[in-house]
Design a protein around this motif. Structure first.
Motif, PDB file in Angstrom:
ATOM      1  N   PRO A   9     -72.495  18.931  33.650  1.00  0.00           N
ATOM      2  CA  PRO A   9     -71.349  18.514  32.847  1.00  0.00           C
ATOM      3  C   PRO A   9     -70.400  19.679  32.587  1.00  0.00           C
ATOM      4  N   SER A  10     -69.322  19.399  31.902  1.00  0.00           N
ATOM      5  CA  SER A  10     -68.320  20.434  31.659  1.00  0.00           C
ATOM      6  C   SER A  10     -67.504  20.082  30.433  1.00  0.00           C
ATOM      7  N   VAL A  59     -77.305  20.634  29.125  1.00  0.00           N
ATOM      8  CA  VAL A  59     -76.209  21.244  28.368  1.00  0.00           C
ATOM      9  C   VAL A  59     -76.704  22.532  27.727  1.00  0.00           C
ATOM     10  N   GLY A  60     -75.802  23.500  27.576  1.00  0.00           N
ATOM     11  CA  GLY A  60     -76.200  24.765  26.986  1.00  0.00           C
ATOM     12  C   GLY A  60     -75.053  25.492  26.324  1.00  0.00           C
ATOM     13  N   ASP A  85     -78.294  28.911  29.640  1.00  0.00           N
ATOM     14  CA  ASP A  85     -76.935  29.280  30.030  1.00  0.00           C
ATOM     15  C   ASP A  85     -75.905  28.302  29.468  1.00  0.00           C
ATOM     16  N   ASP A  86     -74.658  28.757  29.403  1.00  0.00           N
ATOM     17  CA  ASP A  86     -73.579  27.909  28.893  1.00  0.00           C
ATOM     18  C   ASP A  86     -73.189  26.833  29.895  1.00  0.00           C
ATOM     19  N   THR A  87     -72.909  25.653  29.390  1.00  0.00           N
ATOM     20  CA  THR A  87     -72.258  24.609  30.187  1.00  0.00           C
ATOM     21  C   THR A  87     -70.891  25.118  30.640  1.00  0.00           C
ATOM     22  N   PRO A 106     -74.439  26.306  34.905  1.00  0.00           N
ATOM     23  CA  PRO A 106     -75.533  27.196  34.524  1.00  0.00           C
ATOM     24  C   PRO A 106     -76.636  27.263  35.577  1.00  0.00           C
ATOM     25  N   ALA A 107     -77.380  28.344  35.532  1.00  0.00           N
ATOM     26  CA  ALA A 107     -78.634  28.417  36.286  1.00  0.00           C
ATOM     27  C   ALA A 107     -79.690  27.633  35.504  1.00  0.00           C
ATOM     28  N   ILE A 108     -80.485  26.848  36.196  1.00  0.00           N
ATOM     29  CA  ILE A 108     -81.473  25.980  35.553  1.00  0.00           C
ATOM     30  C   ILE A 108     -82.878  26.504  35.867  1.00  0.00           C
TER      31      ILE A 108
END
Length: 305
Positions: A9-10, A59-60, A85-87, A106-108
Motif C-alpha cells: 500500500p501507499s 503497513v509500517g 519499515d515505513d509504508t 518496505p522490506a518484509i
C-alpha cells in the motif's frame, strides 16, 4: 466476508502545479494525501455500497498508521500486519500531464510474512479474497500463489487483479474473477486487437484456462464480461473523465460486492460498471450517491457469436 489484500500500500500524495519547471522552485496550487493501494481502494468502495470487508496487507511506520487510521475513520475493518519499515509514499504530480513517482515499498521479514499468512486461517468456504496490486521488493515471485493455496485450503474463492506471469499462474486455481484491460489481454497472449471481435476468442480462452469470470475493460468502448458460455457488453456512460486511478478497483468492488449478495453475474457486471465509471468521473473514489445515479444508465447486452 470479503477480504482485500494489499501487499504494497501507499500514501498517494497528489500534487497540483500550474506549470512545472524542472530545476526551479515550484509551488503547489493544491495537494491531497490519500490511502493508496488497489485492495484498499476496493474496501473503500465496498463500504460506500454498504458491503463489509476486512483489509489485510503490510503497513509500517507513520505512513502505515495514516492508512490504518483512515480506514478506521471510514469504519472499514482492517487487520493489517505491522512491519518494521515505513509504508511507501507515491507522488502523483499533476501539471498538464500527470507524472507519477512510486516508492519501492518496505522490506518484509520472514516473521512479518508468517503473520500475514496466519490471518488466512480465519477464512471460511463462503469468503472471497481479493488479491491485487504490486508486491514489495523481496517477496518471492510466486508469493501470490502461496496465498492462493491458503485460500483454496479454506475452500474460499479468490479474485486476482494483476498481470503477466502472476495472472497466468493463478488461472489453474480457478479465480472467481480476473479483470485485464484489452491491452493487458493482448500482451498476455502476445497478439494485438483491431476490433472488439478480435478480443472475443481470447476472453473465452481465459475461461478455458481456468477463470470463472473475466471482465475485459475497453476504455472508452465500455467493457466485456465472459461467463460460462455467455458474453456480455455494456454501453459507454458519458461524463467528463477526471480520474483513472482506482476505476478498475472500483469495478471489481462493484462486481464482487453485488455478486456476493445475488450470485447474478449480469447484475454484478452492471454494478461493476457503475462503480468504475463513477470513480472515473470523480476527483477521488466514487461516492455512493453518484454510483446510484449512474446505475440506471448502465445497459448490459448479450453478444451472440
Amino acid at each position: 466476508m470479503i477480504y482485500t489484500v494489499t501487499l504494497n500500500p501507499s500514501i498517494d500524495f497528489i500534487v497540483h502545479v500550474d506549470q512545472l519547471e524542472i530545476g526551479a522552485l515550484n509551488k503547489m496550487t493544491q495537494d491531497f494525501k490519500l490511502p493508496g493501494g488497489k485492495g484498499i481502494n476496493v474496501s473503500r468502495i465496498l463500504k460506500r455500497i454498504k458491503i463489509e470487508s476486512t483489509a489485510l496487507g503490510f503497513v509500517g511506520g507513520f505512513t502505515g498508521t495514516f492508512i490504518s487510521d483512515w480506514l478506521t475513520e471510514e469504519s472499514i475493518q482492517n487487520q493489517f500486519t505491522t512491519v518494521a519499515d515505513d509504508t511507501r509514499i507515491n507522488i502523483k504530480l499533476k501539471s498538464g500531464e500527470e507524472t507519477e513517482i512510486n516508492g519501492l515499498g518496505p522490506a518484509i521479514t520472514a516473521d512479518e510474512i508468517a503473520d500475514l499468512k496466519a490471518k488466512f486461517s480465519q477464512l471460511h468456504p463462503n469468503d472471497i479474497v481479493i488479491l491485487s496490486g504490486s508486491k514489495p521488493a523481496g517477496l518471492a515471485a510466486d508469493f501470490y500463489e502461496e496465498l492462493i493455496a491458503l485460500v483454496q485450503q479454506a475452500g474460499a474463492d479468490f479474485v486476482i487483479d494483476t498481470t503477466g506471469a502472476e495472472l497466468f499462474a493463478a488461472l489453474p486455481a480457478h479465480p472467481l474473477l480476473i479483470k485485464p484491460n484489452n491491452h493487458e489481454l493482448a500482451e498476455l497472449y502476445d497478439t494485438s486487437f483491431s476490433s472488439i471481435e478480435d478480443i472475443l476468442p481470447y476472453g473465452q480462452k481465459m475461461l478455458q484456462d481456468g477463470a470463472k469470470n473475466v471482465i475485459v475493460s475497453l476504455g472508452g468502448d465500455g467493457a466485456l464480461l465472459f461467463s460460462g458460455d455467455k458474453i456480455y457488453r455494456t454501453n459507454v456512460l458519458t461524463r467528463p473523465l477526471k480520474n483513472s486511478v482506482g476505476a478498475g478497483d472500483s469495478m471489481i468492488a462493484g462486481f464482487i460486492g453485488r455478486y456476493a449478495q445475488t450470485q447474478d453475474v449480469v447484475d454484478a457486471f452492471k454494478w461493476g460498471v457503475a462503480c468504475g465509471s463513477a470513480t472515473a468521473f470523480s476527483d477521488d473514489l466514487a461516492q455512493a450517491d453518484f454510483i446510484q445515479e449512474l446505475l440506471p444508465e448502465v445497459e448490459v447486452k448479450e453478444i451472440n457469436i
